[in-house]
Design a protein around this motif. Structure first.
Motif, PDB file in Angstrom:
ATOM      1  N   ALA A 140     -11.130   1.483   4.654  1.00 52.42           N
ATOM      2  CA  ALA A 140     -11.695   0.314   3.979  1.00 52.42           C
ATOM      3  C   ALA A 140     -11.736  -0.888   4.939  1.00 52.42           C
ATOM      4  N   LEU A 141     -10.668  -1.069   5.740  1.00 54.35           N
ATOM      5  CA  LEU A 141     -10.641  -2.163   6.697  1.00 54.35           C
ATOM      6  C   LEU A 141     -11.713  -1.994   7.771  1.00 54.35           C
ATOM      7  N   ASP A 142     -11.872  -0.773   8.248  1.00 55.89           N
ATOM      8  CA  ASP A 142     -12.919  -0.492   9.237  1.00 55.89           C
ATOM      9  C   ASP A 142     -14.297  -0.822   8.694  1.00 55.89           C
ATOM     10  N   HIS A 143     -14.506  -0.468   7.424  1.00 52.79           N
ATOM     11  CA  HIS A 143     -15.814  -0.735   6.810  1.00 52.79           C
ATOM     12  C   HIS A 143     -16.072  -2.244   6.702  1.00 52.79           C
TER      13      HIS A 143
ATOM     14  N   TRP B  24      -3.527   6.132  -0.297  1.00 51.52           N
ATOM     15  CA  TRP B  24      -3.994   4.812   0.123  1.00 51.52           C
ATOM     16  C   TRP B  24      -3.605   4.523   1.569  1.00 51.52           C
ATOM     17  N   GLU B  25      -2.317   4.590   1.873  1.00 50.61           N
ATOM     18  CA  GLU B  25      -1.862   4.269   3.229  1.00 50.61           C
ATOM     19  C   GLU B  25      -2.323   5.301   4.242  1.00 50.61           C
ATOM     20  N   SER B  26      -2.313   6.556   3.828  1.00 51.62           N
ATOM     21  CA  SER B  26      -2.617   7.629   4.777  1.00 51.62           C
ATOM     22  C   SER B  26      -4.101   7.787   5.072  1.00 51.62           C
TER      23      SER B  26
ATOM     24  N   THR C 146      -9.527  -2.126  -6.725  1.00 50.86           N
ATOM     25  CA  THR C 146      -9.834  -0.920  -7.504  1.00 50.86           C
ATOM     26  C   THR C 146      -9.637   0.324  -6.643  1.00 50.86           C
ATOM     27  N   LEU C 147     -10.159   0.283  -5.411  1.00 47.86           N
ATOM     28  CA  LEU C 147      -9.988   1.416  -4.485  1.00 47.86           C
ATOM     29  C   LEU C 147      -8.503   1.653  -4.211  1.00 47.86           C
ATOM     30  N   LYS C 148      -7.768   0.577  -4.013  1.00 46.31           N
ATOM     31  CA  LYS C 148      -6.338   0.705  -3.739  1.00 46.31           C
ATOM     32  C   LYS C 148      -5.599   1.324  -4.923  1.00 46.31           C
TER      33      LYS C 148
END
Length: 411
Positions: A406-409, A398-400, A387-389
């Motif tokens: 999201a990965l860090d979280h 998204w990429e920037s 959904t976030l993506k």
């Protein structure tokens, strides 16, 4: 088969039936008049599989067939030929004797005899006797449903013969009898519920065949339907205002609406945070009021009905969707925002995602992504990630920005 568990083998012209002893006694029937078919009331058989009991009966039939002359008539044919040679009194005595030990046969005979004399009291009693039962487990339901279907056949036959007014009364009686025994049966497959639905549908058709002729009769029908839907335990006559609308006419609908509104006003208004234990009457009355509002095509009335219970964030979502469907997007967004704010401590991701869609519609991408980020941050999952993506891709960030965050979280 080899252990001798197949019994009561009955050879017929185009099939064979028998009883097979297992954890319980199972009824098996094999037929080949129009292609091969099989039936067994064991768990696998009920699912449509060709079970070991069917195979055992097939082996018993093959074993018997191999030992007998194929020109010998079937047991059914032999019995029929013998019956045809008997006198009427002998046949009556034979049937009555059989009905003493075969409850299903007795009930069927009682129904047919009552129908032939058209004795309403006897018909009601026969219907009651057919439906009434002690506990029936899952494996015995097939036989019981066969008995219920005989009630359906009876009502259909009486309706076809022009007894519409009487069928209205009898079908309601059948529904009431069924409602009393539902707790005594294991209707996991819904077969008994289906027969009950058939009786309700027959009642509707009987009303069509003999419709109320005056406003007083239409109001009487409305009263009966309202009371039944409100007090129903098994969804009897659910949504009947819409179903019977044409028969009720303006007078009947007005009476139904009057009764519903009187009861509706007695229900407490539930604001956010105000909990209430499940109330049967609230569920029913809400459905009735919504049904009446749909008949009138009144969106504002539907919103007002749903706004009577704002105890859950999902209710805000329903209102927002209703308004958006009517192209009233600004109002839809207001209701969605109210819901998100009211349940900040108990959020519903479905409401947040819907509000994000409304923001995206207005090209407010930042607000949309910020909202779904809260949902992801609160409960990371595959769905919240996707959904976030999806929303951040619409904003082209998204990429920037959001993927790494999201990965860090997650890490």
């Amino acid at each position: 088969f080899q252990s001798g568990f197949v019994g009561n083998l009955r050879i017929q012209k185009h099939g064979v039936q028998a009883k097979v002893s297992g954890q319980r006694q199972y009824q098996v029937r094999l037929t080949w008049s129009d292609g091969f078919d099989y039936q067994c009331n064991c768990p696998m058989g009920v699912q449509g599989d060709c079970c070991k009991h069917c195979v055992a009966v097939g082996l018993a039939w093959l074993d018997r067939d191999a030992e007998s002359d194929s020109t010998v008539e079937s047991e059914d044919e032999r019995i029929r030929r013998w019956l045809e040679s008997r006198k009427k009194k002998q046949l009556i005595s034979l049937i009555m004797e059989a009905s003493e030990s075969a409850d299903q046969l007795f009930k069927r005979l009682s129904l047919m005899a009552s129908a032939s004399s058209f004795d309403m009291k006897a018909l009601k009693q026969s219907i009651s006797n057919t439906i009434a039962t002690d506990y029936i487990d899952y494996y015995e339901m097939n036989s019981y449903v066969d008995e219920l279907s005989s009630v359906t056949d009876l009502l259909e036959s009486l309706l076809d013969d022009g007894h519409a007014a009487e069928v209205q009364e009898l079908s309601l009686h059948a529904v009431d009898c069924m409602a009393e025994v539902f707790e005594n049966i294991d209707d996991s497959d819904g077969a008994a519920a289906y027969e009950m639905e058939c009786w309700q549908e027959i009642h509707f058709r009987a009303c069509q065949a003999a419709p109320p002729a005056t406003d007083a009769q239409r109001e009487e029908l409305a009263n009966m339907l309202f009371e039944r839907e409100l007090s129903a335990e098994w969804d009897e006559f659910y949504g009947c205002a819409e179903t019977y609308a044409e028969l009720l006419g303006k007078a009947g609908i007005a009476e139904f609406a009057h009764l519903a509104e009187l009861a509706w006003e007695k229900l407490p208004v539930l604001m956010p945070g105000k909990k209430e234990e499940y109330r049967h009457d609230r569920f029913r009355l809400t459905a009735m009021m919504e049904s009446l509002a749909k008949l009138n095509g009144d969106v504002d009335a539907l919103v007002a009905i749903k706004a009577r219970d704002l105890s859950r964030p999902y209710n805000f979502l329903q209102i927002a969707e209703l308004l958006a469907k009517a192209d009233r997007f600004d109002e839809a967004m207001e209701w969605a925002e109210k819901g998100v704010a009211a349940f900040e401590r108990e959020p519903d991701s479905r409401l947040e995602e819907y509000l994000a869609e409304l923001y995206t519609r207005r090209k407010e991408f930042g607000r949309a992504v910020g909202l779904v980020w809260k949902s992801f941050e609160r409960q990371p999952s595959l769905h919240s990630w996707e959904t976030l993506k999806a929303f951040s891709n619409k904003a082209k960030v998204w990429e920037s920005e959001w993927r790494q965050q999201a990965l860090d979280h997650i890490r």
